[in-house]
Design a protein around this motif. Structure first.
Motif, PDB file in Angstrom:
ATOM      1  N   THR A 142      -7.739  -3.022   8.181  1.00 36.61           N
ATOM      2  CA  THR A 142      -8.376  -2.390   7.028  1.00 36.61           C
ATOM      3  C   THR A 142      -7.419  -2.388   5.834  1.00 36.61           C
ATOM      4  N   GLN A 143      -6.178  -1.966   6.086  1.00 36.82           N
ATOM      5  CA  GLN A 143      -5.203  -1.940   4.993  1.00 36.82           C
ATOM      6  C   GLN A 143      -4.905  -3.336   4.461  1.00 36.82           C
ATOM      7  N   THR A 169       0.868  -1.175   0.000  1.00 36.28           N
ATOM      8  CA  THR A 169       0.000   0.000   0.000  1.00 36.28           C
ATOM      9  C   THR A 169       0.907   1.227   0.000  1.00 36.28           C
ATOM     10  N   GLU A 189      -7.689  -4.351   2.242  1.00 42.94           N
ATOM     11  CA  GLU A 189      -7.643  -3.632   0.962  1.00 42.94           C
ATOM     12  C   GLU A 189      -6.596  -4.262   0.045  1.00 42.94           C
TER      13      GLU A 189
END
Lengths: 398, 489
Positions: free
Chosen positions: B274-275, B259, B278
């Motif tokens: 969350t990351q 990310t 994703e």
């Protein structure tokens, strides 16, 4: 008519539920995919941790447990467990103890427990000890154990390391040592080596040896060592594989087998039409009731998906959601929270699959198993599938 | 001539290696372990440069030439896996054309591969792949490379101070003349002719010691490690550099990166769920069954990006190239240098450019020798252990003698042997290694908490499937099996 019950899982909760049902005259079928987590357990039973809670006996704080049983019910449940252990050839003090005692870890820490098989070291206060290790045996770390024990208790201790047994290779696990000490040659080697190592030793301290003194007859081996060395000798548990838990599982399963309990090997994928258990190879097992002892996240009975949904894949019920803010502790104690998540009294959930409290933090592992199995049995009684237990009518007492 | 290099990552070691080959005395000061900052927290890709072929042609060219050099100079730290760029139907053809053009200009050899061949070579690849190319990407074993560099530096008389910080820099007549460092054994003054700031994301803090301001633009990337080697080669998605588009096979694991989140602090933040989710969603575009891969842990690394022009759009648009500043050119003292930006693949080149500039300042006329001097050393044959040598860490097959051979901290020992890095994340071996260390150490500690916390930190963002079960098992073993002090996670 005999009531038939399918028990899913053969960890402590599954084995206990099957035993109680069998003693109460049920036809029991245990379905399990694997050995479960028992080979990672030394075989000790924890109730409320009296030292941590600063109470004298667990009976003083029963209201702290989320499952409410009366003192009499708790006492009966413990009594029946100890009876069962004795019957299945796991000797324990045949009285319900009053308080937690200390056992010791391979890292030299004192840990409270309520009941342990009599091969394992248990004490009420710290005493002078001699820790024995064997070269090449992982988790036997007597130098560290002794340093750690003495620095935390202030009680003197010493360490002794025996050489690796003849034939040792680096693939030997604790279980391989246990098989060696099942043999006469192995025991002779151990007695001989210990006798020679101990000559240099000064005081006759209690000797603690790794929990590998045979899979079959550890108590006989301990007696022989005590006789030869003239001092108390006990085992301390190792981590994995844990021979203590495996001895227990082995004896327990053999007793259940002799009592007529059937074992089916397979992975359950669903429960159909309320009590028909469906396996991944399409086999279908019908019975009057089902007890799910699938072990929560630890046992594999709950699965966490990438999106954070925590699911019971057999019942297809989501029990929770792991989000950024969910604490790990909350996740690890997730479970159904209710005995009959299908709203059908013929399906009961026990042990870690029920959730409710954290045995790792609270030292309440056996309490969770005992209470949830007790409640599951009571539920079947209320539903008319079982009659209340009368020991004199027990059919399978082998 | 003595030079103090601040920062023991790839940049600092690259600079120190360059200078030592020009007969300069070098002292490297590292506040933690070697590579504890950005250099130990990357995806392990030795770039061919193809990733930057369109967006950053200079970086692309540098990567290609360094890639070629390093294969020769340090073969033991590089695995020649090769790499693929695959285009998914939803990514446009125009970019592909520009990319082919860019790679040609940068001198990166690119070979088209048919779609059926791609599926044969890369099991599990998405059916939406419409084209693919082979490129000379490789895998860089970062810790192995840093270990080679550190040994090479020390064997030539250089000094590496781990767990040390530079407290003050002494300046006389506007020239640097020394640095005071402190570490576990106390404080010490090192007289020197120059100080080089190679502190990566912490470059701003170090520049403050020179009395100058440096504007870094740190951003962090999250990476997810899977427990098996799921891909045969590096797999890149053919699109403008973006999140979640690189899979790197690294020994027995696979790393999915990354990310790109801007931040102000130079420290790597804890990975978030969350990351991680994703990233999984993006990775699933290339490998649809990604959710079934056994995940191991997540980690973050901070990119030491630097704003060259003062023009910042998003951090991915900042050049991955680097810059060496002699602060005397502006308001700083003479002998104060900063190496800013850069990437792992070009660490040698950064060393060379820095070495050139520092040599110039110091009046040394020895040219750079890192292009032809191998970093790799022949491995020493280890004597066979005479006593029983059990496997202490089963996941990574680390034996007792390997662990005993390692002096220093548990963290150093972990990086040297890789113990506790496998699927069990130390559940069954941490206490054993702790015991080995405690038995041999005067600084006796029986507290496993720091090691446990470090491992559990990486698990918490990727708690799904067997990994959640693994953590439950770890908690049970810790508190029920080993009686450790309870600590909320």
């Amino acid at each position: 008519m005999t009531t038939s019950v399918t028990v899913i899982g053969k960890g402590p909760a599954g084995l206990l539920a099957a035993s109680k049902l069998s003693r109460r005259g049920c036809e029991v079928n245990i379905v399990a995919a694997s050995r479960g987590t028992i080979p990672l357990w030394s075989g000790t039973f924890d109730f409320l941790d009296t030292r941590r809670l600063a109470i004298d006996t667990p009976w003083e704080a029963l209201e702290r447990l989320p499952i409410r049983l009366t003192r009499q019910e708790w006492s009966d449940a413990w009594k029946e467990l100890l009876e069962l252990l004795t019957i299945i050839d796991i000797p324990v003090d045949n009285l319900v103890p009053q308080r937690c005692r200390w056992t010791i870890t391979c890292t030299g820490r004192l840990k409270t427990t309520f009941v342990a098989p009599s091969w394992q070291y248990l004490t009420d206060e710290s005493e002078e000890l001699c820790f024995v290790g064997i070269e090449g045996l992982n988790d036997s770390m007597p130098e560290f154990q002794s340093k750690s024990y003495t620095s935390s208790t202030g009680t003197p201790s010493e360490a002794m390391t025996l050489p690796a047994p003849p034939g040792w290779t680096k693939r030997w696990t604790a279980l391989r040592y246990a098989f060696l000490f099942d043999s006469e040659i192995g025991i002779d080697w151990l007695v001989d080596t210990l006798e020679r190592s101990i000559v240099a030793q000064s005081p006759a301290r209690t000797l603690l040896v790794p929990q590998v003194l045979g899979f079959q007859e550890p108590l006989a081996t301990l007696d022989r060592l005590r006789g030869a060395l003239g001092r108390p000798v006990f085992e301390y548990p190792l981590v994995a594989p844990s021979v203590g838990g495996m001895r227990l599982q082995d004896r327990w399963e053999r007793w259940l087998g002799r009592s007529g309990v059937n074992f089916t090997s397979g992975t359950v994928t669903a429960i159909d039409g309320s009590t028909t258990v469906v396996l991944d190879d399409k086999r279908r097992l019908s019975s009057d009731a089902v007890i799910m002892a699938t072990g929560g996240i630890l046992g594999g009975g709950l699965r966490v998906a990438v999106d954070g949904t925590v699911l019971d894949p057999i019942l297809d019920i989501a029990v929770g959601q792991l989000d950024e803010s969910t604490s790990i502790e909350d996740l690890l104690v997730m479970g159904h929270g209710v005995l009959d998540p299908c709203k059908d009294a013929r399906v009961a959930v026990v042990g870690r699959q029920l959730g409710l409290w954290n045995p790792d933090r609270d030292g309440t592992g056996a309490a969770l198993v005992l209470a949830s199995v007790e409640m599951a049995i009571n539920q079947l009684i209320r539903f008319g599938l079982l009659s209340p237990y009368d020991p004199s009518e027990e059919p399978h007492h082998v | 001539m003595t030079v103090v290099v601040i920062g023991g990552g790839a940049t600092g070691l690259g600079v120190a290696w360059d200078l030592i080959l020009r007969n300069v005395n070098v002292v490297v000061v590292e506040r933690g372990e070697i590579g504890f900052g950005t250099s130990g927290r990357f995806h392990g890709l030795l770039h061919s440069g193809a990733r930057y072929a369109v967006t950053d042609p200079d970086a692309a060219k540098d990567c290609m030439s360094e890639n070629t050099l390093l294969r020769r100079l340090a073969p033991t730290a590089i695995e020649l896996t090769g790499g693929y760029f695959v285009r998914i139907a939803s990514n446009d053809q125009q970019f592909e054309d520009a990319w082919i053009n860019g790679t040609t200009k940068a001198g990166i050899p690119v070979k088209p591969v048919s779609v059926p061949d791609l599926h044969r070579e890369i099991p599990g690849l998405a059916p939406e792949v419409v084209s693919g190319f082979q490129v000379p990407d490789a895998v860089l074993e970062g810790f192995a490379m840093m270990d080679l560099l550190a040994r090479a530096i020390v064997s030539r008389g250089g000094e590496i101070l781990r767990h040390h910080r530079v407290d003050t820099i002494s300046i006389t007549n506007d020239r640097i003349c020394g640095a005071t460092v402190s570490g576990p054994t106390g404080s010490r003054y090192i007289g020197c002719d120059a100080v080089i700031n190679a502190a990566g994301p912490w470059a701003g803090e170090v520049a403050a010691l020179f009395g100058v301001a440096v504007s870094t633009r740190p951003s962090h990337g999250l990476m997810v490690i899977f427990a098996n080697r799921r891909v045969p080669s590096v797999i890149n998605r053919l699109q403008p550099p973006s999140d979640g588009d690189i899979f790197v096979p690294h020994q027995s694991v696979t790393i999915l990166g990354t990310t790109d989140v801007a931040q102000t602090s130079p420290d790597a933040p804890a990975p978030t769920r969350t990351q991680a989710r994703e990233l999984m969603a993006l990775g699933r575009v290339v490998f649809p069954d990604l959710d079934s891969w056994r995940v191991l842990r997540a980690f973050t690394g901070v990119r030491p990006l630097y704003d060259f022009d003062g023009l910042v759009r998003s951090s991915r648009d900042l050049s991955r190239s680097f810059s060496v500043l002699h602060h005397a050119a502006a308001t700083g003292p003479q002998g104060a240098f900063s190496v800013l930006g850069g990437k792992w693949t070009t660490f040698r080149l950064m060393g060379e450019k820095t070495g050139d500039m520092v040599s110039d300042y110091l009046g040394i006329d020895i040219p750079c020798r890192t292009r032809e001097t191998p970093i790799a050393q022949k491995p020493q044959p280890k004597p066979q252990p005479t006593t029983p040598d059990p496997v202490i860490c089963e996941c990574e097959e680390v034996t007792r003698s390997q662990l005993i051979d390692q002096p220093g901290s548990l963290a150093q020992s972990r990086l040297a042997t890789w113990f506790s890095m496998g699927p069990c994340q130390g559940t069954f071996c941490l206490h054993r290694v702790l015991a080995l260390h405690a038995e041999r150490s005067t600084n006796y500690s029986n507290d496993p908490a720091p090691l446990r916390n470090e491992r559990e930190q990486g698990l918490r963002a990727v708690l799904w499937g067997d990994n959640a079960r693994q953590l439950a098992l770890q908690r049970s073993v810790r508190y029920q099996g080993l009686g450790e002090e309870w600590a909320e996670l």
